[in-house]
Design a protein around this motif. Structure first.
Motif, PDB file in Angstrom:
ATOM      1  N   VAL A  23       0.812  -1.214   0.000  1.00  0.00           N
ATOM      2  CA  VAL A  23       0.000   0.000   0.000  1.00  0.00           C
ATOM      3  C   VAL A  23       0.846   1.264   0.000  1.00  0.00           C
ATOM      4  CG1 VAL A  23      -1.835   1.249   1.172  1.00  0.00           C
ATOM      5  CG2 VAL A  23      -1.831  -1.256   1.215  1.00  0.00           C
ATOM      6  N   TYR A  24       1.760   1.378   0.956  1.00  0.00           N
ATOM      7  CA  TYR A  24       2.504   2.631   1.096  1.00  0.00           C
ATOM      8  C   TYR A  24       3.636   2.768   0.079  1.00  0.00           C
ATOM      9  CZ  TYR A  24      -0.051   3.987   5.257  1.00  0.00           C
ATOM     10  OH  TYR A  24      -1.050   4.375   6.118  1.00  0.00           O
ATOM     11  N   GLU A  25       4.472   1.752  -0.050  1.00  0.00           N
ATOM     12  CA  GLU A  25       5.622   1.869  -0.951  1.00  0.00           C
ATOM     13  C   GLU A  25       5.231   2.104  -2.405  1.00  0.00           C
ATOM     14  OE1 GLU A  25       8.048  -1.531  -0.150  1.00  0.00           O
ATOM     15  OE2 GLU A  25       8.544  -0.858   1.880  1.00  0.00           O
ATOM     16  N   PRO A  26       4.181   1.438  -2.934  1.00  0.00           N
ATOM     17  CA  PRO A  26       3.774   1.751  -4.309  1.00  0.00           C
ATOM     18  C   PRO A  26       3.337   3.201  -4.502  1.00  0.00           C
ATOM     19  CG  PRO A  26       2.859  -0.359  -3.640  1.00  0.00           C
ATOM     20  CD  PRO A  26       3.451   0.262  -2.411  1.00  0.00           C
ATOM     21  N   ARG A  27       2.952   3.850  -3.416  1.00  0.00           N
ATOM     22  CA  ARG A  27       2.550   5.261  -3.487  1.00  0.00           C
ATOM     23  C   ARG A  27       3.708   6.202  -3.179  1.00  0.00           C
ATOM     24  NH1 ARG A  27      -3.537   5.470  -0.884  1.00  0.00           N
ATOM     25  NH2 ARG A  27      -4.213   3.415  -1.556  1.00  0.00           N
ATOM     26  N   GLY A  28       4.877   5.631  -2.932  1.00  0.00           N
ATOM     27  CA  GLY A  28       6.032   6.447  -2.586  1.00  0.00           C
ATOM     28  C   GLY A  28       5.942   7.024  -1.189  1.00  0.00           C
ATOM     29  N   GLN A  29       5.235   6.327  -0.286  1.00  0.00           N
ATOM     30  CA  GLN A  29       5.043   6.816   1.072  1.00  0.00           C
ATOM     31  C   GLN A  29       5.627   5.830   2.081  1.00  0.00           C
ATOM     32  OE1 GLN A  29       0.806   7.252   1.410  1.00  0.00           O
ATOM     33  NE2 GLN A  29       0.693   8.952  -0.029  1.00  0.00           N
ATOM     34  N   SER A  30       5.785   6.312   3.291  1.00  0.00           N
ATOM     35  CA  SER A  30       6.258   5.471   4.387  1.00  0.00           C
ATOM     36  C   SER A  30       5.107   5.184   5.343  1.00  0.00           C
ATOM     37  CB  SER A  30       7.391   6.175   5.163  1.00  0.00           C
ATOM     38  OG  SER A  30       8.490   6.433   4.325  1.00  0.00           O
ATOM     39  N   LEU A  31       5.170   4.039   6.005  1.00  0.00           N
ATOM     40  CA  LEU A  31       4.160   3.691   6.996  1.00  0.00           C
ATOM     41  C   LEU A  31       4.163   4.740   8.100  1.00  0.00           C
ATOM     42  CD1 LEU A  31       2.264   1.159   7.441  1.00  0.00           C
ATOM     43  CD2 LEU A  31       3.933   0.439   9.143  1.00  0.00           C
ATOM     44  N   PRO A  32       2.996   5.215   8.529  1.00  0.00           N
ATOM     45  CA  PRO A  32       2.948   6.231   9.596  1.00  0.00           C
ATOM     46  C   PRO A  32       3.683   5.770  10.850  1.00  0.00           C
ATOM     47  CG  PRO A  32       0.795   5.983   8.576  1.00  0.00           C
ATOM     48  CD  PRO A  32       1.658   4.900   8.022  1.00  0.00           C
ATOM     49  N   GLU A  33       4.312   6.714  11.532  1.00  0.00           N
ATOM     50  CA  GLU A  33       5.152   6.379  12.671  1.00  0.00           C
ATOM     51  C   GLU A  33       4.356   5.901  13.879  1.00  0.00           C
ATOM     52  OE1 GLU A  33       5.492  10.913  14.478  1.00  0.00           O
ATOM     53  OE2 GLU A  33       7.224   9.969  13.551  1.00  0.00           O
ATOM     54  N   GLN A  34       3.045   6.143  13.906  1.00  0.00           N
ATOM     55  CA  GLN A  34       2.249   5.726  15.066  1.00  0.00           C
ATOM     56  C   GLN A  34       2.299   4.213  15.279  1.00  0.00           C
ATOM     57  OE1 GLN A  34       1.113   7.779  12.720  1.00  0.00           O
ATOM     58  NE2 GLN A  34       0.127   9.561  13.639  1.00  0.00           N
ATOM     59  N   GLN A  35       2.420   3.457  14.195  1.00  0.00           N
ATOM     60  CA  GLN A  35       2.468   2.002  14.329  1.00  0.00           C
ATOM     61  C   GLN A  35       3.700   1.589  15.128  1.00  0.00           C
ATOM     62  OE1 GLN A  35       0.012   0.051  13.122  1.00  0.00           O
ATOM     63  NE2 GLN A  35       0.817  -1.839  12.265  1.00  0.00           N
ATOM     64  N   ASP A  36       4.850   2.142  14.793  1.00  0.00           N
ATOM     65  CA  ASP A  36       6.070   1.838  15.550  1.00  0.00           C
ATOM     66  C   ASP A  36       5.960   2.336  16.984  1.00  0.00           C
ATOM     67  OD1 ASP A  36       7.374   0.518  13.511  1.00  0.00           O
ATOM     68  OD2 ASP A  36       8.399   2.300  12.779  1.00  0.00           O
ATOM     69  N   TRP A  37       5.296   3.456  17.174  1.00  0.00           N
ATOM     70  CA  TRP A  37       5.134   3.998  18.533  1.00  0.00           C
ATOM     71  C   TRP A  37       4.331   3.027  19.384  1.00  0.00           C
ATOM     72  CZ3 TRP A  37       1.973   5.380  22.433  1.00  0.00           C
ATOM     73  CH2 TRP A  37       2.457   6.294  23.380  1.00  0.00           C
ATOM     74  N   ILE A  38       3.266   2.466  18.827  1.00  0.00           N
ATOM     75  CA  ILE A  38       2.457   1.493  19.567  1.00  0.00           C
ATOM     76  C   ILE A  38       3.282   0.263  19.913  1.00  0.00           C
ATOM     77  CG2 ILE A  38       0.457  -0.040  19.442  1.00  0.00           C
ATOM     78  CD1 ILE A  38      -0.854   2.052  17.603  1.00  0.00           C
ATOM     79  N   ILE A  39       4.080  -0.213  18.981  1.00  0.00           N
ATOM     80  CA  ILE A  39       4.935  -1.374  19.233  1.00  0.00           C
ATOM     81  C   ILE A  39       5.905  -1.094  20.369  1.00  0.00           C
ATOM     82  CG2 ILE A  39       6.780  -2.791  18.250  1.00  0.00           C
ATOM     83  CD1 ILE A  39       5.299  -2.599  15.555  1.00  0.00           C
ATOM     84  N   ARG A  40       6.540   0.071  20.334  1.00  0.00           N
ATOM     85  CA  ARG A  40       7.490   0.423  21.411  1.00  0.00           C
ATOM     86  C   ARG A  40       6.768   0.555  22.745  1.00  0.00           C
ATOM     87  NH1 ARG A  40       9.353   4.045  17.463  1.00  0.00           N
ATOM     88  NH2 ARG A  40       8.421   5.810  18.600  1.00  0.00           N
ATOM     89  N   ALA A  41       5.596   1.163  22.731  1.00  0.00           N
ATOM     90  CA  ALA A  41       4.839   1.341  23.977  1.00  0.00           C
ATOM     91  C   ALA A  41       4.418  -0.009  24.559  1.00  0.00           C
ATOM     92  CB  ALA A  41       3.603   2.201  23.710  1.00  0.00           C
ATOM     93  N   LEU A  42       4.011  -0.941  23.709  1.00  0.00           N
ATOM     94  CA  LEU A  42       3.642  -2.278  24.194  1.00  0.00           C
ATOM     95  C   LEU A  42       4.850  -2.985  24.800  1.00  0.00           C
ATOM     96  CD1 LEU A  42       1.288  -3.474  21.330  1.00  0.00           C
ATOM     97  CD2 LEU A  42       0.653  -3.223  23.733  1.00  0.00           C
ATOM     98  N   ALA A  43       6.005  -2.827  24.167  1.00  0.00           N
ATOM     99  CA  ALA A  43       7.212  -3.494  24.658  1.00  0.00           C
ATOM    100  C   ALA A  43       7.640  -2.942  26.021  1.00  0.00           C
ATOM    101  CB  ALA A  43       8.343  -3.339  23.646  1.00  0.00           C
TER     102      ALA A  43
END
Length: 240
Positions: free
Chosen positions: A216-236
């Motif tokens: 989805v993101y790479e074909p549009r030349g975009q990066s995955l929103p940073e909130q996803q990584d933030w949630i992963i770090r917060a869960l850890a």
């Protein structure tokens, strides 16, 4: 033209001195944008917040026009979410990903599942696992669904433990053991067995992130929103 529908506000931006343009994921009409006259008023501003559920009436002379929204509140939970950074990251992830849906194309399953996640957003032990399921459902709706029903190598439905990053298909523990470091772990809760531990949710988010980025993101030349990584770090970092 005119229609009435329930929806969830995804985004709002200013328009002129007093109005706003709202982007709403509706149950039957898909992702729709419309002008809200007086949308910056003290009465409308609490309603026009991402994550709020509303009943909307959309009107336009022609179907292809922007149109106008008249909104009535159904569930105004955005204000409480804003006070909790962990939940706010979940809300931002949901609304951001929902904006990937084609405009004015109905996706009732995505909408209903979105409402389920939002209704559980005040339960931090529950909503992250629901978010994973919602993201995988979104991938499926966009035509990039994973096949977690049987092993890609053997066809077996038993002891599924991994997901192939190449095919997006499940792999059994036996078939995947020699290649485990190159495969994603398949969290048991995605197979319908047991509750999701924080580690399971993290693995699920990483799995969904990989395929969202690729398809989805790479074909549009975009990066995955940073909130996803933030949630992963917060869960850890959260106490288990």
């Amino acid at each position: 033209m005119e229609w009435r529908d329930d929806g969830v506000i995804l985004s709002v931006r200013r328009h002129g001195e007093t109005s706003a343009i709202a982007e709403i994921l509706t149950a039957a009409n898909g992702r729709v944008m419309g002008l809200v006259r007086g949308g910056r008023s003290r009465v409308q501003r609490p309603v026009l917040q991402a994550g709020n559920a509303v009943q909307c009436v959309w009107r336009a002379r022609l179907e292809e026009q922007l149109g106008t929204f008249t909104l009535e509140p159904l569930d105004l939970r955005a204000g409480a979410i804003m006070e909790e950074p962990f939940r706010l990251a979940g809300l931002a992830t949901l609304t951001g990903l929902a904006q990937l849906l084609p405009e004015r194309e109905p996706h009732p399953r995505v909408y209903e599942a979105l409402r389920v996640v939002l209704e559980a957003i005040d339960q931090d032990q529950l909503w992250p696992a629901l978010l994973v399921r919602w993201e995988l459902g979104l991938l499926d709706e966009l035509g990039f669904g994973l096949d977690l029903s049987r092993c890609a190598a053997t066809g077996s439905r038993e002891n599924l433990a991994y997901v192939s990053p190449k095919s997006g298909k499940a792999v059994s523990a036996e078939a995947g053991a020699p290649f485990g470091e190159r495969l994603f772990r398949l969290p048991p809760f995605l197979k319908g067995s047991g509750e999701a531990s924080p580690e399971d949710v993290i693995d699920g988010l990483k799995l969904a992130s990989f395929f969202l980025a690729r398809h989805v993101y790479e074909p549009r030349g975009q990066s995955l929103p940073e909130q996803q990584d933030w949630i992963i770090r917060a869960l850890a970092e959260r106490p288990h």
